[in-house]
Design a protein around this motif. Structure first.
Motif, PDB file in Angstrom:
ATOM      1  N   LYS A 209       0.785  -1.227  -0.033  1.00 29.47           N
ATOM      2  CA  LYS A 209       0.067   0.032  -0.041  1.00 29.47           C
ATOM      3  C   LYS A 209       0.754   1.137  -0.161  1.00 29.47           C
ATOM      4  O   LYS A 209       0.161   2.312  -0.364  1.00 29.47           O
ATOM      5  CB  LYS A 209      -0.928  -0.123   1.362  1.00 29.47           C
ATOM      6  CG  LYS A 209      -1.901  -1.089   1.402  1.00 29.47           C
ATOM      7  CD  LYS A 209      -2.605  -1.227   2.612  1.00 29.47           C
ATOM      8  CE  LYS A 209      -3.579  -2.571   2.796  1.00 29.47           C
ATOM      9  NZ  LYS A 209      -4.195  -2.550   4.062  1.00 29.47           N
ATOM     10  N   VAL A 210       2.015   1.293   0.308  1.00 29.51           N
ATOM     11  CA  VAL A 210       3.086   2.364   0.528  1.00 29.51           C
ATOM     12  C   VAL A 210       3.528   2.643  -0.723  1.00 29.51           C
ATOM     13  O   VAL A 210       3.908   2.036  -1.713  1.00 29.51           O
ATOM     14  CB  VAL A 210       4.052   1.964   1.639  1.00 29.51           C
ATOM     15  CG1 VAL A 210       5.024   3.140   1.825  1.00 29.51           C
ATOM     16  CG2 VAL A 210       3.516   1.683   2.986  1.00 29.51           C
ATOM     17  N   GLY A 211       3.234   3.997  -1.009  1.00 33.01           N
ATOM     18  CA  GLY A 211       3.633   4.597  -2.294  1.00 33.01           C
ATOM     19  C   GLY A 211       2.756   4.589  -3.268  1.00 33.01           C
ATOM     20  O   GLY A 211       2.844   4.890  -4.198  1.00 33.01           O
ATOM     21  N   THR A 212       1.183   3.997  -2.836  1.00 29.85           N
ATOM     22  CA  THR A 212       0.426   4.095  -3.973  1.00 29.85           C
ATOM     23  C   THR A 212      -0.869   4.749  -3.417  1.00 29.85           C
ATOM     24  O   THR A 212      -0.818   5.376  -2.405  1.00 29.85           O
ATOM     25  CB  THR A 212      -0.277   2.496  -4.036  1.00 29.85           C
ATOM     26  OG1 THR A 212      -0.931   2.321  -2.860  1.00 29.85           O
ATOM     27  CG2 THR A 212       0.946   1.661  -4.194  1.00 29.85           C
ATOM     28  N   ALA A 213      -1.810   5.003  -4.219  1.00 31.38           N
ATOM     29  CA  ALA A 213      -2.977   5.825  -4.210  1.00 31.38           C
ATOM     30  C   ALA A 213      -4.284   5.257  -4.606  1.00 31.38           C
ATOM     31  O   ALA A 213      -4.168   4.552  -5.614  1.00 31.38           O
ATOM     32  CB  ALA A 213      -2.887   7.259  -4.580  1.00 31.38           C
ATOM     33  N   SER A 214      -5.207   5.503  -4.153  1.00 27.04           N
ATOM     34  CA  SER A 214      -6.834   5.039  -4.573  1.00 27.04           C
ATOM     35  C   SER A 214      -7.643   6.466  -4.631  1.00 27.04           C
ATOM     36  O   SER A 214      -7.094   7.353  -4.577  1.00 27.04           O
ATOM     37  CB  SER A 214      -7.174   4.145  -3.535  1.00 27.04           C
ATOM     38  OG  SER A 214      -6.345   2.943  -3.435  1.00 27.04           O
ATOM     39  N   ARG A 215      -8.520   6.340  -5.139  1.00 26.12           N
ATOM     40  CA  ARG A 215      -9.621   7.272  -5.701  1.00 26.12           C
ATOM     41  C   ARG A 215     -10.093   8.235  -4.540  1.00 26.12           C
ATOM     42  O   ARG A 215     -10.241   9.702  -4.894  1.00 26.12           O
ATOM     43  CB  ARG A 215     -10.792   6.632  -6.439  1.00 26.12           C
ATOM     44  CG  ARG A 215     -10.415   6.064  -7.713  1.00 26.12           C
ATOM     45  CD  ARG A 215     -11.710   5.736  -8.500  1.00 26.12           C
ATOM     46  NE  ARG A 215     -12.719   4.524  -7.671  1.00 26.12           N
ATOM     47  CZ  ARG A 215     -13.701   4.274  -7.878  1.00 26.12           C
ATOM     48  NH1 ARG A 215     -14.155   4.812  -8.786  1.00 26.12           N
ATOM     49  NH2 ARG A 215     -14.407   3.419  -6.936  1.00 26.12           N
ATOM     50  N   PHE A 216     -10.249   7.793  -3.229  1.00 29.67           N
ATOM     51  CA  PHE A 216     -10.924   8.757  -2.540  1.00 29.67           C
ATOM     52  C   PHE A 216     -10.040   9.049  -1.078  1.00 29.67           C
ATOM     53  O   PHE A 216      -9.388   7.983  -0.286  1.00 29.67           O
ATOM     54  CB  PHE A 216     -12.184   8.195  -1.965  1.00 29.67           C
ATOM     55  CG  PHE A 216     -13.165   7.976  -3.287  1.00 29.67           C
ATOM     56  CD1 PHE A 216     -13.970   9.315  -3.692  1.00 29.67           C
ATOM     57  CD2 PHE A 216     -13.256   6.825  -3.756  1.00 29.67           C
ATOM     58  CE1 PHE A 216     -14.962   8.927  -4.918  1.00 29.67           C
ATOM     59  CE2 PHE A 216     -14.253   6.671  -4.892  1.00 29.67           C
ATOM     60  CZ  PHE A 216     -14.861   7.779  -5.282  1.00 29.67           C
TER      61      PHE A 216
END
Length: 251
Positions: A209-216
């Protein structure tokens, strides 16, 4: 450069740099920004990147289905769970978010722990039944199947009456610039509400999850007490988190 070649180049840059900036890529490749943005839209539509203002970021594998996520970073989640379980003190009231990381926390709790646990996850509540001295409060509402949690108006109304010492928060993206994110708007709103009902919020952030992004957006780093993670202390995201005055607990 053919479209397929540009796609391969963009994916390689995203893996190397952790982000794509449309303006810089357009200048480098001799293309219009509109052309680059179209390429980024296609990557996002294929589930290969997360569009953000001005470019794109790596997409989180944690937006996959529940069963698949249980196999991702299993060892790292177990270490994070062990560290997080130490924050759950006897006689305290703790809100536990839904998801595979928080389920690992339940499994790491001492069997004789006496505490009150509030959750909007039927999966978490079911796993806690085995603990004889834990009082369980399950928040009801519409079930969001991705994380096996409730959300919506009924869940929000029930959660508004909770006062807790600690909230263990699960997210799908942890990014230095985008903060804490998840892939569903209602779930993000529920996480924010639960965080407001606790004296402290700690984030469980396994390596995928680290260094990533999701929509909200869920919360900015400044609104949490700390992050528990299995990535190295010198990881750029964790350095950025510390720079914001947030504690990072290495698992």
């Amino acid at each position: 450069m053919l479209a397929a070649e540009r796609r391969d180049l963009l994916l390689a840059r995203l893996a190397r740099d952790g982000k794509l900036v449309a303006r810089d890529l357009a200048a480098e490749l001799g293309l219009s920004e509109d052309s680059v943005r179209r390429d980024l839209r296609e990557l996002a539509a294929a589930g290969l990147a997360q569009r953000v203002y001005g470019g794109a970021l790596p997409i989180s594998p944690a937006i996959g289905d529940y069963a698949a996520r249980e196999t991702i970073s299993a060892d790292g989640k177990a270490r994070i769970a062990t560290a997080a379980a130490r924050l759950v003190l006897p006689s305290s009231t703790v809100i536990i978010d839904g998801g595979t990381s928080t389920l690992a926390v339940v499994r790491a709790l001492p069997r004789d722990l006496a505490a009150t646990i509030v959750t909007h996850s039927p999966t978490i509540a079911s796993a806690l039944i085995e603990y004889p001295n834990i009082e369980i409060y399950l928040i009801g509402g519409r079930v969001f199947k991705h994380s096996a949690v409730t959300s919506g108006a009924a869940a929000a109304e029930a959660a508004a009456g909770v006062n807790a010492d600690l909230f263990l928060l699960g997210v799908t993206g942890v990014h230095a610039e985008q903060g804490l994110t998840t892939d569903d708007a209602d779930e993000a709103a529920m996480k924010r509400l639960l965080s407001r009902r606790a004296a402290e919020t700690w984030v469980l952030a396994s390596s995928e999850k680290v260094g990533t992004a999701s929509r909200f957006a869920v919360l900015p780093f400044e609104q949490v007490a700390g992050v528990i993670t299995d990535v190295p202390p010198d990881h750029p995201t964790m350095l950025a988190v510390r720079a914001r005055g947030v504690e990072v607990l290495a698992a």
